[in-house]
Design a protein around this motif. Structure first.
Motif, PDB file in Angstrom:
ATOM      1  N   ASP A  24       0.798  -1.225   0.000  1.00  0.00           N
ATOM      2  CA  ASP A  24       0.000   0.000   0.000  1.00  0.00           C
ATOM      3  C   ASP A  24       0.835   1.282   0.000  1.00  0.00           C
ATOM      4  O   ASP A  24       0.411   2.310   0.525  1.00  0.00           O
ATOM      5  CB  ASP A  24      -1.012   0.000   1.146  1.00  0.00           C
ATOM      6  N   SER A  46       2.103   3.531   3.756  1.00  0.00           N
ATOM      7  CA  SER A  46       1.484   2.245   4.055  1.00  0.00           C
ATOM      8  C   SER A  46       0.877   2.166   5.448  1.00  0.00           C
ATOM      9  O   SER A  46       1.548   2.399   6.458  1.00  0.00           O
ATOM     10  CB  SER A  46       2.542   1.140   3.902  1.00  0.00           C
ATOM     11  N   ALA A  77       6.097   0.282   0.339  1.00  0.00           N
ATOM     12  CA  ALA A  77       5.740   0.108   1.754  1.00  0.00           C
ATOM     13  C   ALA A  77       6.951  -0.240   2.595  1.00  0.00           C
ATOM     14  O   ALA A  77       6.996   0.085   3.782  1.00  0.00           O
ATOM     15  CB  ALA A  77       4.668  -0.976   1.893  1.00  0.00           C
TER      16      ALA A  77
END
Length: 376
Positions: free
Chosen positions: A159, A163, A293
């Motif tokens: 992500d 993150s 991330a």
């Protein structure tokens, strides 16, 4: 690892989609949780080499990858003022044979669309912004801001630089603004008029640089991006509107050819350039990180996307071949950290292909078949 292992991928970017496709191909139940309500054609260009093409080849995606983007004739480094060619890496048939694949410029959104094609219907769960993780006797429970929750056996945090998964295992820490901003623009090539440009050029200045390249085989779309010193950035990681006049004025003294390309820009956005200090903690328990991330890098080697997709290939191999989660994650980190650390070092130095450069170790690497050393 057992093919019934339930896997959640948090983040539907390049890394997340690639690892999901690879794991599904091997029979694992995988869901991708994406915080946005849908995917749109946002973003800009990305440069990828044979190391990435080999991963896409393993998914049957190489033809659409090369046909959608452009296989440039060369990567050219030029002096900011005189226009002198400092280095040229020609991408001919011999070069592709040497590296084992093509070099491609492509719009990031087009690559994103291609990576979705192998996924089973319903794999991507939109509108799911991670709220928390909790390890339970049966696995890990993920909760989301929309009120949904799910229990899985493995969580892959893909992500990005901000993150939420990283926050859960390492604690919250803001990304680091490096003192550079990136004005960038995408525009129709017809705005160049009679100006002939090479397929992919980096212009090197004393304290700033500019990339100019086509993003389609039709050569009808151009991407221009600069890295320019800036004292501060007061916003978050999202871009702000810029102006063409400010963009051009920041390139005072640059070669007329480059200035004409910058003057052809229409909508300019300005992004902060951020990274994170190196941290080799990439996993904890049933949770593992990949891409930005765990190793956000400066974009000066054009390697962030490549490293994320390589991560996906290696992580999926480690999961498939391991007997347990800890062994898989430990092996993945042991294999990836040395290579990524070298990319981080070169990106900070901003020396990649400024002059004669040894590039085989980067482009000829095949993450789908490279030997996996035993984890230390």
């Amino acid at each position: 690892m057992d093919r019934q292992t339930r896997i959640a991928v948090v983040g539907g970017g390049l890394a997340g989609l690639t690892v999901a496709a690879l794991l599904q191909r091997n029979g694992y139940p995988v869901a991708v949780y994406e915080q946005t309500p849908n995917f749109s054609r946002i973003g800009a260009g990305i440069i990828l080499g044979a190391n990435v093409a080999k991963v896409l080849r393993s998914l049957g995606l190489e033809p659409s990858f090369t046909e959608t983007g452009i296989r440039p004739d060369a990567f050219v480094s030029r002096a900011w003022d005189s226009g002198e060619t400092l280095y040229e890496l020609v991408f001919d048939a011999a070069c592709e044979a040497r590296f084992g694949g093509p070099f491609v410029n492509i719009h990031r959104a087009d690559l994103h669309r291609i990576l979705q094609t192998p996924l089973a219907p319903g794999t991507i769960r939109f509108g799911h912004r991670l709220a928390g993780l909790e390890e339970t006797p049966g696995g890990i429970t993920l909760t989301f801001d929309n009120g949904a929750s799910t229990e899985v056996d493995i969580v892959i945090g893909a992500d990005g630089i901000r993150s939420r998964v990283r926050d859960e295992i390492l604690g919250h820490e803001q990304p680091r603004f490096i003192g550079r901003i990136a004005p960038r623009a995408v525009f129709p090539a017809e705005r160049l008029g009679d100006l002939a440009i090479r397929d992919c050029t980096k212009w090197w200045g004393p304290d700033r640089h500019v990339l100019v390249y086509y993003m389609t085989a039709r050569r009808d779309e151009v991407y221009v991006m600069a890295a320019i010193p800036a004292d501060r950035w007061d916003g978050d990681g999202t871009p702000i509107p810029g102006t063409r006049d400010d963009f051009v004025s920041a390139l005072e003294g640059f070669h007329p050819e480059l200035l004409r390309a910058a003057e052809a820009a229409t909508d300019v956005s300005v992004w902060p350039i951020m990274d994170r200090p190196r941290n080799d903690t990439w996993h904890k328990g049933r949770v593992v990180l990949m891409g930005d991330a765990c190793h956000a890098v400066r974009p000066f080697m054009a390697a962030g996307g490549s490293m994320a997709i390589e991560d996906a290939a290696i992580l999926h191999r480690c999961i498939v071949e391991a007997t347990d989660t800890e062994a898989a994650f430990r092996r993945y980190a042991a294999n990836r950290i040395p290579r990524v650390a070298e990319v981080q070092r070169i990106s900070i130095a901003n020396t990649w292909m400024h002059g004669p450069t040894e590039v085989d170790w980067f482009f000829a690497y095949d993450p789908s078949t490279a030997p996996l050393d035993a984890a230390a």
